[in-house]
Design an enzyme around this catalytic site. Sequence first.
Site, PDB file in Angstrom:
ATOM      1  N   ARG A 147      -1.290   0.679  -4.135  1.00  0.00           N
ATOM      2  CA  ARG A 147      -1.898   1.930  -3.686  1.00  0.00           C
ATOM      3  C   ARG A 147      -3.049   2.298  -4.610  1.00  0.00           C
ATOM      4  O   ARG A 147      -3.079   1.900  -5.782  1.00  0.00           O
ATOM      5  CB  ARG A 147      -0.856   3.048  -3.688  1.00  0.00           C
ATOM      6  N   LYS A 171       5.689   4.661  -7.061  1.00  0.00           N
ATOM      7  CA  LYS A 171       6.226   5.971  -6.697  1.00  0.00           C
ATOM      8  C   LYS A 171       7.623   6.150  -7.275  1.00  0.00           C
ATOM      9  O   LYS A 171       8.407   5.215  -7.346  1.00  0.00           O
ATOM     10  CB  LYS A 171       6.305   6.107  -5.173  1.00  0.00           C
ATOM     11  N   HIS A 244      -7.654   2.557   2.567  1.00  0.00           N
ATOM     12  CA  HIS A 244      -6.240   2.190   2.615  1.00  0.00           C
ATOM     13  C   HIS A 244      -6.007   0.936   3.449  1.00  0.00           C
ATOM     14  O   HIS A 244      -4.943   0.319   3.378  1.00  0.00           O
ATOM     15  CB  HIS A 244      -5.416   3.352   3.174  1.00  0.00           C
ATOM     16  N   ARG A 247      -4.749  -2.240   1.672  1.00  0.00           N
ATOM     17  CA  ARG A 247      -3.296  -2.411   1.531  1.00  0.00           C
ATOM     18  C   ARG A 247      -2.693  -2.942   2.832  1.00  0.00           C
ATOM     19  O   ARG A 247      -1.855  -3.848   2.816  1.00  0.00           O
ATOM     20  CB  ARG A 247      -2.674  -1.071   1.141  1.00  0.00           C
ATOM     21  N   HIS A 270       7.866  -0.951  -1.423  1.00  0.00           N
ATOM     22  CA  HIS A 270       8.604  -0.130  -0.468  1.00  0.00           C
ATOM     23  C   HIS A 270      10.081  -0.094  -0.844  1.00  0.00           C
ATOM     24  O   HIS A 270      10.684  -1.139  -1.076  1.00  0.00           O
ATOM     25  CB  HIS A 270       8.478  -0.701   0.952  1.00  0.00           C
ATOM     26  N   TYR A 279       4.496  -3.597   9.751  1.00  0.00           N
ATOM     27  CA  TYR A 279       3.476  -4.652   9.698  1.00  0.00           C
ATOM     28  C   TYR A 279       3.845  -5.848  10.564  1.00  0.00           C
ATOM     29  O   TYR A 279       2.975  -6.609  10.967  1.00  0.00           O
ATOM     30  CB  TYR A 279       3.244  -5.091   8.248  1.00  0.00           C
TER      31      TYR A 279
END
Length: 298
Positions: A147, A171, A244, A247, A270, A279
């Site tokens: 990211r 994250k 973005h 990514r 993730h 995806y």
Amino acid sequence: MENPSLLSFIEYLQIEKNCSRYTIEHYTQDINEFLLFMSEQGIKNLQVVEYFDARLFLTKLYEKNLSKRSVARKTSCLRSFYKFMMREEIVAENPFALVSLPKKDQMLPRFMYEEELNKLFSSLDKDTPLGLRDSAILELLYATGIRVSECCEIKMQDIDFSMGTILIHGKGKKDRYAPLGGFAKDAVQSYIKEAREVLHKARNKTHSYLFVNFRGDPLTPRGVRYILSGLIKRATTDGSLHPHMLRHSFATHLLNNGADIRTVQELLGHSKISSTQIYTHVTKDQLRKVYNASHPRA
């Protein structure tokens, strides 16, 4: 002056939930937006907010033509805020508890085709320190799928050129290692050797963040998006391309070329495989297009 309940909630997010500063910024913005709504509606304090007020706030959000995703995020934020205040016995009820979250539009992530990426990479000017920096950012984002916010958190000590890896601070304080491809490795090394010190020392700044702006300060996510948007505009006339997509392209191209979904999940950082599975819809769509265009009896 900040609302004391909001300050307590921010402290809770930082200490107990280990939220990133970007998550905390979003929560703070959303709650302040609700506090402004309360002021406009003459609602005196958080304790007297009712379900009807929560519904009216959502109506106001829809009137601003916000996406379902944005409305859902703000609603979820305020639900968590009130849940925290109930735990702390600041309020007796959660007016957002019964507010249903809007169903998010199922939008397939848009990715760049190899031709578009080649145009983007070939448009780079590597004759200036800023050009070398921009090249390193672009190569790194596409090579790792990280990211933009994660890119800005990289420090010099996070890079291991001998192993060809970078430690990514993801994250929720979840760290992971990302492999550094050959093109990205060369671009980052050139930037560090020929450009970073020039930008870094121009204003006598001292910090260990990898990417710096023209003032020598660490680049922010907003700064990176501004840089990438400028590169995309110069390289293509397609106004629908956005940063973005690098990514998205990373994930899509890996899956199209045979990578298994668990590996891609790990590389993207993730926590749930369902986030990665979107995806596979993109790749199935791509396979269908190739089949329809190539098979004699399709």
